[in-house]
Design an enzyme around this catalytic site. Sequence first.
Site, PDB file in Angstrom:
ATOM      1  N   LYS A  27       0.838  -1.202   0.000  1.00  0.00           N
ATOM      2  CA  LYS A  27       0.000   0.000   0.000  1.00  0.00           C
ATOM      3  C   LYS A  27       0.869   1.247   0.000  1.00  0.00           C
ATOM      4  O   LYS A  27       0.679   2.146  -0.825  1.00  0.00           O
ATOM      5  CB  LYS A  27      -0.906  -0.027   1.235  1.00  0.00           C
ATOM      6  CG  LYS A  27      -2.121   0.851   1.133  1.00  0.00           C
ATOM      7  CD  LYS A  27      -2.963   0.743   2.405  1.00  0.00           C
ATOM      8  CE  LYS A  27      -3.692  -0.585   2.487  1.00  0.00           C
ATOM      9  NZ  LYS A  27      -4.302  -0.808   3.811  1.00  0.00           N
ATOM     10  N   GLY A 106      -7.944  -6.867   4.552  1.00  0.00           N
ATOM     11  CA  GLY A 106      -8.857  -6.914   5.696  1.00  0.00           C
ATOM     12  C   GLY A 106      -8.322  -7.658   6.905  1.00  0.00           C
ATOM     13  O   GLY A 106      -9.013  -7.780   7.900  1.00  0.00           O
ATOM     14  N   MET A 108      -5.600  -6.975   8.742  1.00  0.00           N
ATOM     15  CA  MET A 108      -5.030  -6.142   9.795  1.00  0.00           C
ATOM     16  C   MET A 108      -5.881  -4.882   9.934  1.00  0.00           C
ATOM     17  O   MET A 108      -6.887  -4.730   9.278  1.00  0.00           O
ATOM     18  CB  MET A 108      -3.587  -5.809   9.454  1.00  0.00           C
ATOM     19  CG  MET A 108      -2.701  -7.047   9.510  1.00  0.00           C
ATOM     20  SD  MET A 108      -1.020  -6.690   9.078  1.00  0.00           S
ATOM     21  CE  MET A 108      -1.145  -6.231   7.381  1.00  0.00           C
ATOM     22  N   ARG A 342      -3.314  -1.832  -6.298  1.00  0.00           N
ATOM     23  CA  ARG A 342      -2.481  -3.040  -6.151  1.00  0.00           C
ATOM     24  C   ARG A 342      -2.835  -3.978  -7.290  1.00  0.00           C
ATOM     25  O   ARG A 342      -3.875  -3.838  -7.924  1.00  0.00           O
ATOM     26  CB  ARG A 342      -2.743  -3.719  -4.806  1.00  0.00           C
ATOM     27  CG  ARG A 342      -4.166  -4.181  -4.651  1.00  0.00           C
ATOM     28  CD  ARG A 342      -4.439  -4.819  -3.301  1.00  0.00           C
ATOM     29  NE  ARG A 342      -5.867  -4.883  -3.080  1.00  0.00           N
ATOM     30  CZ  ARG A 342      -6.448  -4.832  -1.885  1.00  0.00           C
ATOM     31  NH1 ARG A 342      -5.727  -4.677  -0.800  1.00  0.00           N
ATOM     32  NH2 ARG A 342      -7.743  -4.917  -1.762  1.00  0.00           N
ATOM     33  N   HIS A 460     -15.956  -9.359   1.220  1.00  0.00           N
ATOM     34  CA  HIS A 460     -14.927 -10.236   1.780  1.00  0.00           C
ATOM     35  C   HIS A 460     -15.036 -11.654   1.227  1.00  0.00           C
ATOM     36  O   HIS A 460     -14.056 -12.243   0.762  1.00  0.00           O
ATOM     37  CB  HIS A 460     -15.063 -10.241   3.307  1.00  0.00           C
ATOM     38  CG  HIS A 460     -14.059 -11.109   3.984  1.00  0.00           C
ATOM     39  ND1 HIS A 460     -14.325 -12.414   4.320  1.00  0.00           N
ATOM     40  CD2 HIS A 460     -12.781 -10.870   4.338  1.00  0.00           C
ATOM     41  CE1 HIS A 460     -13.248 -12.944   4.877  1.00  0.00           C
ATOM     42  NE2 HIS A 460     -12.296 -12.024   4.909  1.00  0.00           N
ATOM     43  N   ARG A 567       0.623 -49.465 -15.774  1.00  0.00           N
ATOM     44  CA  ARG A 567       0.704 -50.549 -14.780  1.00  0.00           C
ATOM     45  C   ARG A 567      -0.109 -51.718 -15.286  1.00  0.00           C
ATOM     46  O   ARG A 567      -1.333 -51.647 -15.296  1.00  0.00           O
ATOM     47  CB  ARG A 567       0.151 -50.077 -13.447  1.00  0.00           C
ATOM     48  CG  ARG A 567       0.724 -48.783 -12.927  1.00  0.00           C
ATOM     49  CD  ARG A 567      -0.051 -48.417 -11.670  1.00  0.00           C
ATOM     50  NE  ARG A 567       0.194 -47.059 -11.247  1.00  0.00           N
ATOM     51  CZ  ARG A 567      -0.427 -45.991 -11.719  1.00  0.00           C
ATOM     52  NH1 ARG A 567      -1.334 -46.121 -12.679  1.00  0.00           N
ATOM     53  NH2 ARG A 567      -0.161 -44.792 -11.248  1.00  0.00           N
ATOM     54  N   GLU A 751      13.737 -47.365  -7.908  1.00  0.00           N
ATOM     55  CA  GLU A 751      12.845 -47.114  -6.766  1.00  0.00           C
ATOM     56  C   GLU A 751      13.377 -47.737  -5.486  1.00  0.00           C
ATOM     57  O   GLU A 751      12.757 -47.662  -4.439  1.00  0.00           O
ATOM     58  CB  GLU A 751      11.434 -47.629  -7.068  1.00  0.00           C
ATOM     59  CG  GLU A 751      11.405 -49.061  -7.544  1.00  0.00           C
ATOM     60  CD  GLU A 751      10.025 -49.502  -8.030  1.00  0.00           C
ATOM     61  OE1 GLU A 751       9.026 -48.895  -7.620  1.00  0.00           O
ATOM     62  OE2 GLU A 751       9.959 -50.455  -8.815  1.00  0.00           O
ATOM     63  N   SER A 770      13.343 -44.940 -14.977  1.00  0.00           N
ATOM     64  CA  SER A 770      12.213 -44.137 -14.530  1.00  0.00           C
ATOM     65  C   SER A 770      12.195 -44.193 -13.008  1.00  0.00           C
ATOM     66  O   SER A 770      12.076 -45.270 -12.431  1.00  0.00           O
ATOM     67  CB  SER A 770      10.905 -44.679 -15.104  1.00  0.00           C
ATOM     68  OG  SER A 770       9.839 -43.894 -14.638  1.00  0.00           O
ATOM     69  N   GLY A 772      10.804 -44.280  -9.656  1.00  0.00           N
ATOM     70  CA  GLY A 772       9.521 -44.526  -8.985  1.00  0.00           C
ATOM     71  C   GLY A 772       9.631 -43.866  -7.623  1.00  0.00           C
ATOM     72  O   GLY A 772      10.018 -44.493  -6.646  1.00  0.00           O
ATOM     73  N   THR A 773       9.308 -42.587  -7.576  1.00  0.00           N
ATOM     74  CA  THR A 773       9.609 -41.825  -6.357  1.00  0.00           C
ATOM     75  C   THR A 773       8.687 -42.159  -5.196  1.00  0.00           C
ATOM     76  O   THR A 773       8.986 -41.810  -4.065  1.00  0.00           O
ATOM     77  CB  THR A 773       9.573 -40.313  -6.639  1.00  0.00           C
ATOM     78  OG1 THR A 773       8.371 -40.018  -7.333  1.00  0.00           O
ATOM     79  CG2 THR A 773      10.768 -39.876  -7.451  1.00  0.00           C
ATOM     80  N   ASN A 774       7.567 -42.855  -5.460  1.00  0.00           N
ATOM     81  CA  ASN A 774       6.730 -43.261  -4.331  1.00  0.00           C
ATOM     82  C   ASN A 774       7.463 -44.305  -3.493  1.00  0.00           C
ATOM     83  O   ASN A 774       7.655 -44.140  -2.293  1.00  0.00           O
ATOM     84  CB  ASN A 774       5.400 -43.848  -4.804  1.00  0.00           C
ATOM     85  CG  ASN A 774       4.566 -42.841  -5.566  1.00  0.00           C
ATOM     86  OD1 ASN A 774       4.850 -41.646  -5.525  1.00  0.00           O
ATOM     87  ND2 ASN A 774       3.561 -43.314  -6.264  1.00  0.00           N
ATOM     88  N   TYR A 857      12.162 -36.258 -18.553  1.00  0.00           N
ATOM     89  CA  TYR A 857      10.718 -36.028 -18.554  1.00  0.00           C
ATOM     90  C   TYR A 857      10.113 -36.367 -17.195  1.00  0.00           C
ATOM     91  O   TYR A 857      10.739 -37.037 -16.369  1.00  0.00           O
ATOM     92  CB  TYR A 857      10.022 -36.861 -19.650  1.00  0.00           C
ATOM     93  CG  TYR A 857      10.012 -38.340 -19.380  1.00  0.00           C
ATOM     94  CD1 TYR A 857       9.001 -38.926 -18.611  1.00  0.00           C
ATOM     95  CD2 TYR A 857      11.013 -39.162 -19.885  1.00  0.00           C
ATOM     96  CE1 TYR A 857       9.004 -40.278 -18.336  1.00  0.00           C
ATOM     97  CE2 TYR A 857      11.017 -40.519 -19.618  1.00  0.00           C
ATOM     98  CZ  TYR A 857      10.009 -41.078 -18.840  1.00  0.00           C
ATOM     99  OH  TYR A 857      10.012 -42.414 -18.567  1.00  0.00           O
TER     100      TYR A 857
HETATM  101  P1  ADP Z   1      -7.675  -2.470   3.750  1.00  0.00           P
HETATM  102  O1  ADP Z   1      -6.257  -2.858   3.548  1.00  0.00           O
HETATM  103  O2  ADP Z   1      -8.397  -3.344   4.673  1.00  0.00           O
HETATM  104  O3  ADP Z   1      -8.358  -2.185   2.448  1.00  0.00           O
HETATM  105  P2  ADP Z   1      -7.360   0.361   3.989  1.00  0.00           P
HETATM  106  O4  ADP Z   1      -6.213   0.875   4.755  1.00  0.00           O
HETATM  107  O5  ADP Z   1      -7.186   0.366   2.524  1.00  0.00           O
HETATM  108  O6  ADP Z   1      -7.641  -1.090   4.536  1.00  0.00           O
HETATM  109  O7  ADP Z   1      -8.619   1.209   4.412  1.00  0.00           O
HETATM  110  C1  ADP Z   1      -9.928   0.761   4.626  1.00  0.00           C
HETATM  111  C2  ADP Z   1     -10.921   1.648   3.916  1.00  0.00           C
HETATM  112  O8  ADP Z   1     -10.778   3.017   4.294  1.00  0.00           O
HETATM  113  C3  ADP Z   1     -10.726   1.618   2.413  1.00  0.00           C
HETATM  114  O9  ADP Z   1     -11.982   1.631   1.792  1.00  0.00           O
HETATM  115  C4  ADP Z   1      -9.994   2.898   2.142  1.00  0.00           C
HETATM  116  O10 ADP Z   1     -10.221   3.370   0.842  1.00  0.00           O
HETATM  117  C5  ADP Z   1     -10.555   3.845   3.179  1.00  0.00           C
HETATM  118  N1  ADP Z   1      -9.576   4.879   3.505  1.00  0.00           N
HETATM  119  C6  ADP Z   1      -8.324   4.660   3.958  1.00  0.00           C
HETATM  120  N2  ADP Z   1      -7.660   5.815   4.092  1.00  0.00           N
HETATM  121  C7  ADP Z   1      -8.522   6.808   3.740  1.00  0.00           C
HETATM  122  C8  ADP Z   1      -8.404   8.226   3.667  1.00  0.00           C
HETATM  123  N3  ADP Z   1      -7.277   8.853   3.967  1.00  0.00           N
HETATM  124  N4  ADP Z   1      -9.473   8.919   3.256  1.00  0.00           N
HETATM  125  C9  ADP Z   1     -10.619   8.264   2.937  1.00  0.00           C
HETATM  126  N5  ADP Z   1     -10.792   6.932   2.986  1.00  0.00           N
HETATM  127  C10 ADP Z   1      -9.742   6.202   3.375  1.00  0.00           C
HETATM  128 MG    MG Z   2      -7.621  -1.173   1.087  1.00  0.00          MG
HETATM  129 MG    MG Z   3       7.044 -49.256  -7.171  1.00  0.00          MG
END
Ligand code: ADP
Ligand code: MG
Ligand code: MG
Length: 881
Positions: A27, A106, A108, A342, A460, A567, A751, A770, A772-774, A857
């Site tokens: 990010k 989502g 962290m 990303r 999600h 076989r 083998e 050949s 036979g790795t099993n 192969y």
């Molecule tokens: P995640 O990695 O879980 O997507 P983000 O850090 O991207 O978390 O943020 C969660 C939400 O908050 C996202 O929808 C993001 O666009 C929004 N957001 C984050 N920073 C800002 C900001 N400075 N202004 C407005 N919205 C924000």
């Molecule tokens: Mg985000």
């Molecule tokens: Mg065998």
Amino acid sequence: MSKKWVYFFANKQAEGRADMKDILGGKGANLAEMTNLGIPVPPGFTISTEVCKYYYDHGKTYPEDLKQQVDEALKRLEEVTGKRLGDPERPLLVSVRSGAAVSMPGMMDTILNLGLNDETVVGLAKLTNNERFAYDAYRRFLQMFGDTALGIPHAEFEKALEKRKEEKGVKLDVELDADDLKALVEDYKEIYKKHGKEFPQDTYKQLWAAIDAVFGSWMNERAIKYRQINNIKEGELLGTAVNIVTMVFGNMGDDCGTGVCFTRNPNTGEKIPYGEFLQNAQGEDVVAGIRTPVPLEELKKINEAVYNELLSIMERLEKHYRDMQDIEFTIEKGKLYILQTRNGKRTSQAAIKIAVDLVHEGLIDKETAVMRVKPEDVERVLHPKFDDEEVKNAKVIAKGLPASPGAATGKVYFDAKKAEEMHKNGEAVILVRPETSPEDVGGMNAAEGILTARGGMTSHAAVVARGMGKPAVVGAEEIVVDEEKLEFKVGDVVVKEGEWISIDGTTGNVYLGKITTVKPQGLEGEVAELLTWADEIRRLGVRTNADVPRDAKVAREFGAEGIGLCRTEHMFFEKDRIPKVRRMIVAKTKEQREAALAELLPLQKEDFKGLFRTMKGLPVTIRLIDPPLHEFLPHEEDQMKEVAEQVGITVEELKSIVEQLHELNPMLGHRGCRLTITYPEIAVMQTKAIIGAAIELKKEENIDVIPEIMIPLVGHINELKYVKKVVKETADALIKESGIDLTYKVGTMIEIPRAAVTADQIAQEAEFFSFGTNDLTQMTFGFSRDDVGKFLPEYLEKGILEHDPFKSLDWEGVGQLVKMGTEKGKATRKDLKVGVCGEHGGDPRSILFFDAAGLDYVSCSPYRVPVARIAAAQATIKNRK
Ligand code: ADP
Ligand code: MG
Ligand code: MG
């Protein structure tokens, strides 16, 4: 000079770059890159992942000079924005966001609207002339901060919000006015008190508490679980970065909004901008699936200029990164801001289509395309589908969004933990949730498929399922999930926990009951094209393990270049053969045995003709009989009589034969070449069948065949010498008699460890090897293949072994035998063909090793052939480096 921990970005200039993901997180690195590109990103700064590492290495403390660097960056931020953190008139508000080098959506924490308190909220209201908005921002902040930084349960805030709405008799958050929200702020403060927590009015304290919380979230349970599932090893990443970004607001009115978009469709890969938008909302509303967003095109109607600007930024970003982008944006009073980009997560189908399309568009080369696709992607696009007939008669009970393609059938479970449990018990599970959250990830991983009642294509559930390659149907709004009663309802249909349903992630259909899933029969479109590029690149050949023409045909359609292992004993188990095989086994004299074999000969010859015909001119390796003979005899009392009659002996005689054949360690017993040394007439019959089939096909159908006769379980050169002589005499006599020019080869399985160690000697006799790795794995580890279930899972859990050595080659041990055997063999016989026919022949990690070890192969089951083709190409590229 002290170390740089903090990287600033504002006004088209950033201290970071896209290639600094390791220390800025994905990010942060991309916010910096976009800033440098002149894309409208709100200014901010990133605290590096190195600080996270330091934090955990030093008992959750920070480097000494971090505070000073953060202060300086904050000051610069205040300068460029003309606002100040905690200023009662012009308060600076920021988001404090997590972000590691690998995206973990989502998993962290992120806190928005930081910098609000009882004073600054008044300032914000004045400044924006929008009191409702200011208090909405404040209550959101209280909620996120309480939950994330202080661990107050999220649900309590939700309850208070629901209560306010109920009292007012409204449904939507946006229907609450400034006074309602003011009251809600007070409710929230009460919740803090109730939990004995204090909300810091000091904005600077807020900032550090949020930074602590984000670094702390690196080690929360769901982040750890996510890393486990995605095979991210401890220590592979430094940690998370913390991004402090000036807030922009999508919730200031109808000329505002927020959304997520993809530069191409992440499900199909089609080159069509794709996304979702929510008017008058803040970022977290979209991701959380609380309100169902509208398709991106709606934005065109709301504000065409902004829509066009967004589209052109999307195109720029995609060209710049040379890959499909997943972009977060917010519109504040008609002005567009980009908050994140990303490389977008995508289905396997999309991954392949996008890689191929980008080559055609000239953005990447073929090798890059081959490297971008995961070998599993290739396997997954051969999605299971429902059996045509069964699905026609099945009852569709609901329809949702087709979030992740493929068909799945299983028993309904509503709880992620329970789903995991049932999966462990060997049940096929469909996880059904109102909506999923990061706590459900384990259950999603265990399920065959996922069904949710709420949420959009970027919810999600949808994002995670696509990443896992699991079929998913989301937002099936007719479904009402009752988690207490453990059932869901659609109209008057009630489906209880443990009942079967089937979902189709390609159409969005939900069916009642179990429907058989079937695998596809060939390759077409982009995946076929990508695999031809893989073929141009790879050095290793790819063959298949097939015993019958049907499998051989499937494998050819998937691109197999020959049969690496047929076989023959599988043919013996067929209904019409087994009595003859048994008669051979119970024979008292050589004459009796030969008579039984003579009956088997024409049948086996026909089998080989079928196989040779299917493989037209490609090499076919046929292994002589391998398993111990007792496997062909009955062991149950009630079968004895029937079989005794069948073969014309008494039950007593049969029992005594079975007893004689009984072995304490059949895996190490009378099997493989040991059998044909005792009973050379079996080898004679099989050779006659193989060579006879080849001769007849040449004569009758003018089909050329390259039979390779393989002698199993050789450990000593003299074993091979003995059986080879029998084979050669038989074959040469037949060929001479036929007057046809036929070449064939005689080789051996490697083998047994002794064979690998003495491969230089064995290659004097063997014309091919050949591995036979099993069996080789079994004998090298001394692990009985049939009993590993008792201890191997524990080995993996306790980290004694990193991989199951029967699935993925043990590089350091078994691998060294393979390498040594290949080198020694080729030193004796330069043109020795060396392949592998164990389970490992279709495993990408093992293929990487086989390529480096100089094998010619790999051979794998028909459905793994496409995977092996791409994995072999990737191995060539990787091993070149
Ligand atoms: P995640 O990695 O879980 O997507 P983000 O850090 O991207 O978390 O943020 C969660 C939400 O908050 C996202 O929808 C993001 O666009 C929004 N957001 C984050 N920073 C800002 C900001 N400075 N202004 C407005 N919205 C924000
Ligand atoms: Mg985000
Ligand atoms: Mg065998």
